[in-house]
Design a protein around this motif. Structure first.
Motif, PDB file in Angstrom:
ATOM      1  N   SER A  13       0.990  -1.188   0.095  1.00 23.16           N
ATOM      2  CA  SER A  13      -0.147   0.069  -0.001  1.00 23.16           C
ATOM      3  C   SER A  13       0.921   1.101   0.071  1.00 23.16           C
ATOM      4  CB  SER A  13      -0.831  -0.026   1.138  1.00 23.16           C
ATOM      5  OG  SER A  13      -1.599  -1.092   1.164  1.00 23.16           O
ATOM      6  N   PRO A  14       0.834   2.235  -1.047  1.00 20.91           N
ATOM      7  CA  PRO A  14       1.569   3.240  -0.989  1.00 20.91           C
ATOM      8  C   PRO A  14       1.612   4.395   0.038  1.00 20.91           C
ATOM      9  CG  PRO A  14       0.035   3.611  -2.704  1.00 20.91           C
ATOM     10  CD  PRO A  14      -0.316   1.993  -2.176  1.00 20.91           C
ATOM     11  N   ASN A  15       0.233   4.240   0.547  1.00 22.74           N
ATOM     12  CA  ASN A  15       0.194   5.436   1.798  1.00 22.74           C
ATOM     13  C   ASN A  15       0.515   6.643   1.302  1.00 22.74           C
ATOM     14  OD1 ASN A  15      -0.395   6.083   4.428  1.00 22.74           O
ATOM     15  ND2 ASN A  15       1.697   5.849   5.049  1.00 22.74           N
ATOM     16  N   THR A  16      -0.034   7.309   0.169  1.00 16.12           N
ATOM     17  CA  THR A  16       0.193   8.416  -0.411  1.00 16.12           C
ATOM     18  C   THR A  16      -0.881   9.283  -0.341  1.00 16.12           C
ATOM     19  OG1 THR A  16      -0.235   7.689  -2.704  1.00 16.12           O
ATOM     20  CG2 THR A  16       2.257   7.533  -1.957  1.00 16.12           C
ATOM     21  N   GLY A  17      -1.892   9.212   0.577  1.00 20.18           N
ATOM     22  CA  GLY A  17      -3.083   9.908   0.437  1.00 20.18           C
ATOM     23  C   GLY A  17      -2.605  11.392   0.706  1.00 20.18           C
ATOM     24  N   TRP A  18      -1.667  11.521   1.620  1.00 19.31           N
ATOM     25  CA  TRP A  18      -1.191  13.013   1.707  1.00 19.31           C
ATOM     26  C   TRP A  18      -0.813  13.822   0.642  1.00 19.31           C
ATOM     27  CZ3 TRP A  18       4.136  14.143   1.665  1.00 19.31           C
ATOM     28  CH2 TRP A  18       5.018  12.745   1.653  1.00 19.31           C
ATOM     29  N   LEU A  19      -0.243  12.893  -0.421  1.00 21.65           N
ATOM     30  CA  LEU A  19       0.225  13.616  -1.729  1.00 21.65           C
ATOM     31  C   LEU A  19      -0.778  14.175  -2.759  1.00 21.65           C
ATOM     32  CD1 LEU A  19       3.532  11.415  -2.255  1.00 21.65           C
ATOM     33  CD2 LEU A  19       3.250  13.765  -1.557  1.00 21.65           C
ATOM     34  N   THR A  20      -2.272  13.891  -2.377  1.00 24.05           N
ATOM     35  CA  THR A  20      -3.302  14.097  -3.448  1.00 24.05           C
ATOM     36  C   THR A  20      -3.221  15.412  -4.102  1.00 24.05           C
ATOM     37  OG1 THR A  20      -4.760  12.336  -2.194  1.00 24.05           O
ATOM     38  CG2 THR A  20      -5.695  13.794  -3.630  1.00 24.05           C
ATOM     39  N   ASP A  21      -2.938  16.291  -3.445  1.00 20.07           N
ATOM     40  CA  ASP A  21      -3.037  17.876  -3.897  1.00 20.07           C
ATOM     41  C   ASP A  21      -1.616  18.294  -4.249  1.00 20.07           C
ATOM     42  OD1 ASP A  21      -5.732  18.044  -3.484  1.00 20.07           O
ATOM     43  OD2 ASP A  21      -5.147  18.633  -1.409  1.00 20.07           O
ATOM     44  N   CYS A  22      -0.485  17.311  -4.215  1.00 16.61           N
ATOM     45  CA  CYS A  22       0.830  17.680  -4.594  1.00 16.61           C
ATOM     46  C   CYS A  22       1.064  17.214  -6.022  1.00 16.61           C
ATOM     47  CB  CYS A  22       1.722  17.264  -3.580  1.00 16.61           C
ATOM     48  SG  CYS A  22       3.424  17.732  -3.593  1.00 16.61           S
ATOM     49  N   VAL A  23       1.188  15.786  -6.226  1.00 19.04           N
ATOM     50  CA  VAL A  23       1.218  15.175  -7.283  1.00 19.04           C
ATOM     51  C   VAL A  23       0.331  14.336  -7.842  1.00 19.04           C
ATOM     52  CG1 VAL A  23       3.643  15.226  -6.908  1.00 19.04           C
ATOM     53  CG2 VAL A  23       2.739  13.152  -6.149  1.00 19.04           C
ATOM     54  N   ALA A  24       0.407  13.905  -9.275  1.00 17.13           N
ATOM     55  CA  ALA A  24      -0.644  13.056  -9.700  1.00 17.13           C
ATOM     56  C   ALA A  24      -0.373  11.562  -9.331  1.00 17.13           C
ATOM     57  CB  ALA A  24      -0.719  13.064 -11.270  1.00 17.13           C
ATOM     58  N   LEU A  25      -1.408  11.194  -8.833  1.00 17.69           N
ATOM     59  CA  LEU A  25      -1.729   9.481  -8.295  1.00 17.69           C
ATOM     60  C   LEU A  25      -2.424   8.707  -9.166  1.00 17.69           C
ATOM     61  CD1 LEU A  25      -2.258  10.381  -4.508  1.00 17.69           C
ATOM     62  CD2 LEU A  25       0.133  10.033  -5.462  1.00 17.69           C
ATOM     63  N   ASP A  26      -2.141   7.537  -9.403  1.00 18.86           N
ATOM     64  CA  ASP A  26      -2.908   6.577 -10.093  1.00 18.86           C
ATOM     65  C   ASP A  26      -4.123   5.930  -9.178  1.00 18.86           C
ATOM     66  OD1 ASP A  26      -2.096   4.480  -8.709  1.00 18.86           O
ATOM     67  OD2 ASP A  26      -0.970   3.660 -10.249  1.00 18.86           O
ATOM     68  N   GLY A  27      -5.040   5.182  -9.657  1.00 20.42           N
ATOM     69  CA  GLY A  27      -6.173   4.781  -9.102  1.00 20.42           C
ATOM     70  C   GLY A  27      -5.733   4.202  -8.000  1.00 20.42           C
ATOM     71  N   LYS A  28      -4.571   3.485  -7.720  1.00 24.92           N
ATOM     72  CA  LYS A  28      -4.590   2.657  -6.422  1.00 24.92           C
ATOM     73  C   LYS A  28      -3.435   3.604  -5.272  1.00 24.92           C
ATOM     74  CE  LYS A  28      -4.154  -1.646  -9.023  1.00 24.92           C
ATOM     75  NZ  LYS A  28      -3.621  -2.703  -9.139  1.00 24.92           N
ATOM     76  N   GLY A  29      -3.285   4.915  -5.706  1.00 26.44           N
ATOM     77  CA  GLY A  29      -2.434   5.848  -5.028  1.00 26.44           C
ATOM     78  C   GLY A  29      -1.057   5.941  -5.010  1.00 26.44           C
ATOM     79  N   PHE A  30      -0.610   5.225  -6.287  1.00 27.39           N
ATOM     80  CA  PHE A  30       0.747   5.322  -6.467  1.00 27.39           C
ATOM     81  C   PHE A  30       1.242   6.588  -7.378  1.00 27.39           C
ATOM     82  CE2 PHE A  30       0.215   0.636  -5.775  1.00 27.39           C
ATOM     83  CZ  PHE A  30       1.084   0.325  -4.950  1.00 27.39           C
ATOM     84  N   VAL A  31       2.291   6.914  -7.249  1.00 28.12           N
ATOM     85  CA  VAL A  31       2.783   8.296  -7.936  1.00 28.12           C
ATOM     86  C   VAL A  31       2.973   8.084  -9.610  1.00 28.12           C
ATOM     87  CG1 VAL A  31       4.477  10.173  -7.757  1.00 28.12           C
ATOM     88  CG2 VAL A  31       3.831   9.191  -5.682  1.00 28.12           C
ATOM     89  N   LYS A  32       2.430   8.781 -10.161  1.00 30.11           N
ATOM     90  CA  LYS A  32       2.521   8.754 -11.597  1.00 30.11           C
ATOM     91  C   LYS A  32       3.833   9.545 -12.199  1.00 30.11           C
ATOM     92  CE  LYS A  32      -1.115   8.793 -14.091  1.00 30.11           C
ATOM     93  NZ  LYS A  32      -2.546   9.316 -14.641  1.00 30.11           N
ATOM     94  N   THR A  33       4.664   9.115 -13.157  1.00 27.69           N
ATOM     95  CA  THR A  33       5.710   9.919 -13.463  1.00 27.69           C
ATOM     96  C   THR A  33       5.910   9.757 -14.867  1.00 27.69           C
ATOM     97  OG1 THR A  33       7.249   7.728 -13.316  1.00 27.69           O
ATOM     98  CG2 THR A  33       6.932   9.214 -11.291  1.00 27.69           C
ATOM     99  N   GLY A  34       6.613  10.718 -15.349  1.00 29.00           N
ATOM    100  CA  GLY A  34       7.050  10.536 -16.879  1.00 29.00           C
ATOM    101  C   GLY A  34       5.903  10.092 -17.930  1.00 29.00           C
ATOM    102  N   PRO A  35       6.228   9.387 -18.810  1.00 30.17           N
ATOM    103  CA  PRO A  35       5.192   8.908 -19.635  1.00 30.17           C
ATOM    104  C   PRO A  35       3.821   8.388 -19.259  1.00 30.17           C
ATOM    105  CG  PRO A  35       6.906   7.371 -19.449  1.00 30.17           C
ATOM    106  CD  PRO A  35       7.260   8.310 -18.592  1.00 30.17           C
TER     107      PRO A  35
END
Length: 95
Positions: A13-35
């Motif tokens: 579990s990525p535990n990235t809920g606190w990043l929601t307004d900071c960077v793009a996350l995928d549907g499972k909460g993982f951080v989206k990058t590059g392409p």
């Protein structure tokens, strides 16, 4: 450069809920990058260049390893991504 924050993820579990307004996350909460970033994800992108391979939707912020969307989720992969990311950081600092 002084480092003010560090994020470490262990487990599935990525535990990235606190990043929601900071960077793009995928549907499972993982951080989206590059392409993996969509035009919608890059609505606030202000640089002329596209994001680097491991760069998030916020310019100069990178994600590697298990927290990154579509990563291999293995230690060796995270180490490799981290070493690649160093070069992107050097490029970003010269911009």
């Amino acid at each position: 450069m002084p480092i003010r924050h560090l994020f470490l993820m262990t487990g599935a579990s990525p535990n990235t809920g606190w990043l929601t307004d900071c960077v793009a996350l995928d549907g499972k909460g993982f951080v989206k990058t590059g392409p993996d970033l969509t035009v919608e994800n890059l609505a606030r992108w202000r640089l002329k260049r596209p994001p680097y391979l491991l760069e998030t939707s916020r310019a100069g912020v990178f994600a590697v390893g298990d927290v990154r969307s579509n990563s291999v989720k293995r230690v060796a992969s995270a180490v490799g991504e981290g070493s690649i990311c160093v070069q992107f950081i050097h490029r970003t600092l010269t911009e």
